[in-house]
Structures are given as C-alpha cells and as structure tokens.
Design a protein around this motif. Structure first.
Motif, PDB file in Angstrom:
ATOM      1  N   LEU A  23       0.831  -1.205   0.000  1.00  0.00           N
ATOM      2  CA  LEU A  23       0.000   0.000   0.000  1.00  0.00           C
ATOM      3  C   LEU A  23       0.868   1.258   0.000  1.00  0.00           C
ATOM      4  CD1 LEU A  23      -2.785  -1.046   2.539  1.00  0.00           C
ATOM      5  CD2 LEU A  23      -3.059  -0.707   0.088  1.00  0.00           C
ATOM      6  N   LEU A  70      -3.215   1.554  -6.659  1.00  0.00           N
ATOM      7  CA  LEU A  70      -3.595   1.541  -5.250  1.00  0.00           C
ATOM      8  C   LEU A  70      -4.946   0.859  -5.067  1.00  0.00           C
ATOM      9  CD1 LEU A  70      -3.108   2.393  -2.309  1.00  0.00           C
ATOM     10  CD2 LEU A  70      -4.232   4.560  -2.843  1.00  0.00           C
ATOM     11  N   ILE A  74      -5.573  -2.481  -2.806  1.00  0.00           N
ATOM     12  CA  ILE A  74      -6.579  -2.493  -1.739  1.00  0.00           C
ATOM     13  C   ILE A  74      -7.557  -3.647  -1.955  1.00  0.00           C
ATOM     14  CG2 ILE A  74      -8.557  -1.230  -0.796  1.00  0.00           C
ATOM     15  CD1 ILE A  74      -6.993   1.340  -1.209  1.00  0.00           C
ATOM     16  N   MET A 261      -5.072   5.112   1.734  1.00  0.00           N
ATOM     17  CA  MET A 261      -4.246   4.026   2.265  1.00  0.00           C
ATOM     18  C   MET A 261      -4.503   3.811   3.753  1.00  0.00           C
ATOM     19  SD  MET A 261      -0.110   3.983   2.751  1.00  0.00           S
ATOM     20  CE  MET A 261      -0.296   5.303   3.959  1.00  0.00           C
TER      21      MET A 261
END
Length: 319
Positions: A23, A70, A74, A261
C-alpha cells in the motif's frame, strides 16, 4: 527493514506486513505532474523540448496509473475481497481492466463533446477555466457512474483536448494549459494544507528513519537503475537519461492517496488489531517524509543538474 508497526528499523524483510508495504509503495509510485511541471518551468531553456515533453508525459501518466494500482492493491489485500485467493485475483484484475477500458472510451467521447462546446461557447479567454473544469468533472463523473475510472477518463479527455484542432481562434493548447494551471496549483496547495492540518509533527518522528531510507532508495537506486537499464532501448542519450532519472518528483498525489491508504489498513487481512493504530500513523508518516525529502532534495537540485548536464547545447538528442 521496518518493525512490525513501522516505528523502527529492524534487519530482515518480514517485519512490516507485506500488504501494508504494498500500500505504501502504491502511494509512492506516482510522480506528480504538477510538481514536475512547476520545476521544469525554471529550467525550460536548459533542456531540450522533447526531453521536457517526455518527463511531463511520464509524470502525468503516473498519476492515474498510481491511483488505479492503489485500488488494485486495496482490493487484493482487504477483507472486502472474495473468500478464495485465486478468485480475489481474478475479480480484481477484471475490475482493473474494466476501469481502464471504460475510462479510455468515455474520456475520448467526452473530449469530442468538449471540443464542440469550446468551439461554440467560448467568447472570451476567461471562459476557458469554467468550461475546462466542467469538462473534466463531467468526464470523471460519467466514468465513475459507468463503472470506469474517473481519473483515467479525465486524463484522456485532457490529453485529447490538448491535441484537438479548434475553429475558435481563442482556443489553443497553450491557452488551455495556462488557464487551468493555476487551478491545478491551488488544488495541490489545498492537499498539502489538509494533510498538514491532519497530522501532528511529533507523530511523524517514529516514521522518520524509514522515510529517509525509502526516499534515498527511491532517488538514488530504484529510479536511476530502472531508467538506465532501459537506456539501450531509448532514443535519448545517457545525459538525457540521467536527467530523467532525477526527475521523479513526488507531490500532492501521493499525499492524497495516503488518505485512502490509511483508511484501508484496518481492513487488511491478517494484521494484528493491536498494531493497526501505529501502522496507520507510521504508514502515513512514511509517505509524508518521502514526499517532503524528495521535493527538497530533487526539486531544489533539479535546475542545477539540468545546467550541469548541458543538455541545451544542441538539438534534442537521439541515439
């Protein structure tokens, strides 16, 4: 390298959870187009135009790519995914490709509608700002409603508008860029201000050692090695590639991604709940330290490096 809660340095590679490290890496993968363009304006006469265009294009592509990456990380690491590991990967890759494809298609369509609107509606130069922002928001919103990536769509729409031809003589690519650039600068300043209001300086101290090490590794090892290893396939010279390797500026985009994040870390599978608060604090601190160190070191030295390399002595060089 980092301790399990990212609050100190420890030898080895299995201390900090791999998902959290991914992350952090996803946040730092984006080189900020706004920061790069602002610095390049100081040395626009010291580097060839083709090389400057390459650096600007690379930075601008990295922004939507970093956002998508990202989101992919996730989806692969948090509890919202499907139960089976292989099924999680397949689902997230499908979503990833869908977002890219839909974003590309919608961005192209909106750009043609935007060109029509600009040709018909613009009567004064100051109207470009309102219409430009409206086109970007429409592109982003339609893509998100259709299940695509709003960031990819807005980027493609802007890229197409920059390269369209217009019957309205008031509209030029340079006019569009210069009109929207102050809005971009204001947005970046706002992101820095919001991030500064959300953190306490003392909370950054535990993450400072990791932040310094990561920043130095990215500036002195990761980016130069990745650029110079591909030099043999590049039409640019070694001096050009040295400048490119020193242009990986981080700015508002990694800071903005860090908010998402830290929101995702508590949902990461397999993390000890007791370590979550310190991981959240220190992961955000690492991103902030890397961005600040990167801007201070590379941002301040980039003009001197460009002049030292003497890239403007001739035409844009090709191998």
């Amino acid at each position: 390298m980092a301790s399990p809660d990212a609050a100190g340095i420890e030898l080895g590679f299995r201390q900090v959870p791999l998902a959290v490290a991914m992350l952090i890496a996803a946040c730092l993968g984006s080189t900020d187009a706004g920061a790069t363009m602002n610095v390049l304006q100081l040395v626009e006469r010291a580097i060839p135009r083709r090389l400057a265009a390459l650096v600007q294009f690379e930075s601008s592509v990295n922004d939507p790519t970093g956002i998508l990456f990202l989101g992919l990380v996730i989806g692969l690491t948090t509890l919202e995914g499907a139960s089976g590991g292989q099924q999680v990967v397949v689902e997230q890759l499908q979503t990833f490709l869908q977002k890219i494809g839909s974003g590309l298609l919608i961005g192209v369509c909106v750009s043609y509608l935007g060109r029509f609107s600009l040709n018909r509606l613009v009567r004064e130069s100051n109207q470009l700002l309102i219409l430009g922002i409206a086109i970007s928001l429409i592109s982003y919103g339609v893509a998100e409603l259709m299940g695509g990536s709003g960031f990819i769509s807005a980027y493609v729409a802007g890229l197409m508008l920059r390269n369209h031809t217009y019957s309205n003589e008031r509209i030029t690519p340079e006019a569009l860029q210069q009109t929207l650039l102050p809005f971009n600068n204001m947005t970046e300043i706002t992101v820095f201000l919001i991030f500064g209001l959300s953190v306490h300086p003392l909370e950054l101290l535990p993450a400072l050692p990791e932040g310094i090490i990561v920043a130095l590794a990215m500036m002195l090892v990761a980016r130069p090695v990745s650029v110079l290893l591909l030099q043999r396939f590049s039409p640019f010279t070694w001096r050009d590639s040295l400048l490119v390797s020193w242009c990986g500026l981080r700015g508002a985009v990694p800071l903005a991604l860090s908010f998402e994040m830290v929101d995702a870390i508590p949902r990461v599978r397999g993390i000890d709940p007791a370590a979550v608060p310190s991981l959240v604090q220190n992961a955000g601190g690492i991103v902030f330290c890397v961005v600040v160190i990167n801007l201070l070191v590379q941002g301040l030295t980039l003009p001197h490096v460009a002049r030292w390399l003497r890239l403007s002595d001739g035409e844009p060089s090709a191998a």
